[in-house]
Scaffold this motif. Structure first.
Motif, short mmCIF file in Angstrom:
data_model
loop_
_atom_site.label_atom_id
_atom_site.label_comp_id
_atom_site.label_asym_id
_atom_site.label_seq_id
_atom_site.Cartn_x
_atom_site.Cartn_y
_atom_site.Cartn_z
N ARG A 43 0.84 -1.21 0.00
CA ARG A 43 0.00 0.00 0.00
C ARG A 43 0.87 1.25 0.00
NH1 ARG A 43 -2.66 -2.81 4.43
NH2 ARG A 43 -3.95 -4.33 3.37
N ALA A 44 1.85 1.29 0.90
CA ALA A 44 2.74 2.45 0.99
C ALA A 44 3.55 2.60 -0.29
CB ALA A 44 3.66 2.30 2.19
N PHE A 45 4.04 1.48 -0.82
CA PHE A 45 4.84 1.51 -2.04
C PHE A 45 4.03 2.04 -3.22
CE2 PHE A 45 6.70 -0.41 -5.86
CZ PHE A 45 8.02 0.00 -5.72
N SER A 46 2.76 1.64 -3.31
CA SER A 46 1.91 2.11 -4.41
C SER A 46 1.69 3.62 -4.34
CB SER A 46 0.56 1.40 -4.39
OG SER A 46 0.72 0.05 -4.70
N TRP A 47 1.42 4.13 -3.13
CA TRP A 47 1.22 5.58 -2.98
C TRP A 47 2.50 6.34 -3.29
CZ3 TRP A 47 -3.20 7.86 -3.16
CH2 TRP A 47 -4.35 7.27 -2.65
N VAL A 48 3.62 5.93 -2.70
CA VAL A 48 4.89 6.65 -2.88
C VAL A 48 5.35 6.58 -4.33
CG1 VAL A 48 7.34 6.67 -2.26
CG2 VAL A 48 5.61 6.39 -0.48
N SER A 49 5.33 5.38 -4.92
CA SER A 49 5.76 5.23 -6.32
C SER A 49 4.84 5.96 -7.27
CB SER A 49 5.80 3.75 -6.71
OG SER A 49 6.71 3.05 -5.93
N ALA A 53 6.24 8.85 -9.52
CA ALA A 53 6.23 8.65 -10.97
C ALA A 53 5.38 9.72 -11.67
CB ALA A 53 5.69 7.26 -11.31
N THR A 54 4.27 10.08 -11.05
CA THR A 54 3.39 11.07 -11.67
C THR A 54 4.04 12.45 -11.72
OG1 THR A 54 1.43 9.86 -10.91
CG2 THR A 54 1.12 12.16 -11.54
N PHE A 55 4.51 12.94 -10.58
CA PHE A 55 5.01 14.31 -10.55
C PHE A 55 6.41 14.45 -11.15
CE2 PHE A 55 1.62 14.49 -7.39
CZ PHE A 55 0.92 15.56 -7.91
N LEU A 56 7.29 13.48 -10.95
CA LEU A 56 8.63 13.57 -11.55
C LEU A 56 8.55 13.49 -13.07
CD1 LEU A 56 10.73 11.47 -9.02
CD2 LEU A 56 10.69 13.95 -9.29
N LEU A 98 -1.52 5.12 -8.63
CA LEU A 98 -2.37 5.94 -7.76
C LEU A 98 -3.82 5.45 -7.81
CD1 LEU A 98 -1.02 9.56 -8.39
CD2 LEU A 98 -0.76 8.16 -6.34
N GLY A 99 -4.28 5.04 -8.99
CA GLY A 99 -5.64 4.52 -9.12
C GLY A 99 -5.84 3.24 -8.32
N ILE A 100 -4.87 2.33 -8.39
CA ILE A 100 -4.96 1.07 -7.63
C ILE A 100 -4.91 1.35 -6.13
CG2 ILE A 100 -3.68 -1.05 -7.09
CD1 ILE A 100 -5.25 -1.26 -9.66
N ALA A 101 -4.02 2.25 -5.72
CA ALA A 101 -3.92 2.59 -4.29
C ALA A 101 -5.21 3.24 -3.80
CB ALA A 101 -2.73 3.53 -4.07
N ALA A 102 -5.83 4.07 -4.64
CA ALA A 102 -7.08 4.72 -4.26
C ALA A 102 -8.21 3.70 -4.12
CB ALA A 102 -7.46 5.79 -5.29
N VAL A 103 -8.25 2.71 -5.02
CA VAL A 103 -9.27 1.66 -4.93
C VAL A 103 -9.08 0.84 -3.66
CG1 VAL A 103 -10.07 -0.50 -5.98
CG2 VAL A 103 -9.69 1.52 -7.40
N ASP A 104 -7.83 0.51 -3.33
CA ASP A 104 -7.56 -0.23 -2.10
C ASP A 104 -8.00 0.58 -0.88
OD1 ASP A 104 -6.08 -2.48 -0.61
OD2 ASP A 104 -5.14 -0.67 0.19
N PHE A 105 -7.73 1.87 -0.90
CA PHE A 105 -8.14 2.74 0.22
C PHE A 105 -9.66 2.83 0.31
CE2 PHE A 105 -9.18 6.92 2.00
CZ PHE A 105 -8.54 6.83 3.23
#
Length: 197
Positions: A43-49, A53-56, A98-105
């Motif tokens: 979960r943490a890895f999905s949010w951080v990555s 990845a999005t902003f960089l 981010l989409g997968i992390a949001a669905v998990d949340f």
């Protein structure tokens, strides 16, 4: 409710035997098996990555777009355009994470019961398309970038990067990469559409 029962050995075995999915989603099963992302690290890895990845890649897209625009040499323009396409692909992968992390949340431990509803949803389908476009665009662009480093692309286009023929060849090359990526992403969902409903 129906009077039907299953063996105790069939509980929490990964196979959904009950209509209400209680055999796999009940309290007797581990909490991690009831989530989309099965542990805290993922979960943490999905949010951080996803955020990184999005902003960089968004900043790389911005800076490289200016470099492509300001590039004087054809070779430099080709390489920068390919790097730009890699960044776009990686940006899409960041959106997917981010989409997968949001669905998990959103679902939390209720995901297990909603699993098949989620898998057949248009949002899941859209995330799959985004993921496929992103990964294929990155792969094709990286392969093209490797080829451009080994073989001189200068022989494919004229020395003068401002000619119409040079621009047409560049547009065909990049359009081919985009069409190949989009085709691989959109055809599987289109072919799997349930027409019986």
């Amino acid at each position: 409710e129906t009077g039907e029962y299953i063996s105790i050995l069939a509980v929490c075995d990964g196979n959904f035997d009950c209509r209400d999915h209680f055999d796999e989603c009940g309290d007797s099963c581990s909490e991690s098996s009831r989530h989309l992302l099965q542990n805290t690290f993922l979960r943490a890895f999905s949010w951080v990555s996803g955020i990184a990845a999005t902003f960089l890649n968004l900043s790389i897209i911005g800076t490289n777009a200016m470099k492509v625009y300001n590039s004087r040499s054809l070779r430099g323009r080709i390489d920068k355009l390919l790097i730009l396409l890699v960044a776009v692909g990686d940006f899409l992968i960041g959106i997917y994470l981010l989409g997968i992390a949001a669905v998990d949340f959103h679902f939390k431990d209720k995901f297990c019961r909603k699993k098949f509803q989620w898998l057949s949803s248009s949002y899941c389908n859209a995330l799959g398309v985004v993921s496929t476009i992103g990964s294929q665009l990155s792969i094709f662009s990286m392969a093209s970038l490797s080829v451009s480093r080994v073989v001189s692309i200068n022989s494919l286009v004229s020395k003068d990067p401002t000619t119409l023929r040079s621009h047409l060849k560049l547009m065909v090359m990049f359009a081919s990469l985009l069409v190949a990526s989009l085709s691989l992403a959109f055809f599987p969902p289109v072919l799997c559409v349930d027409t019986t409903a």
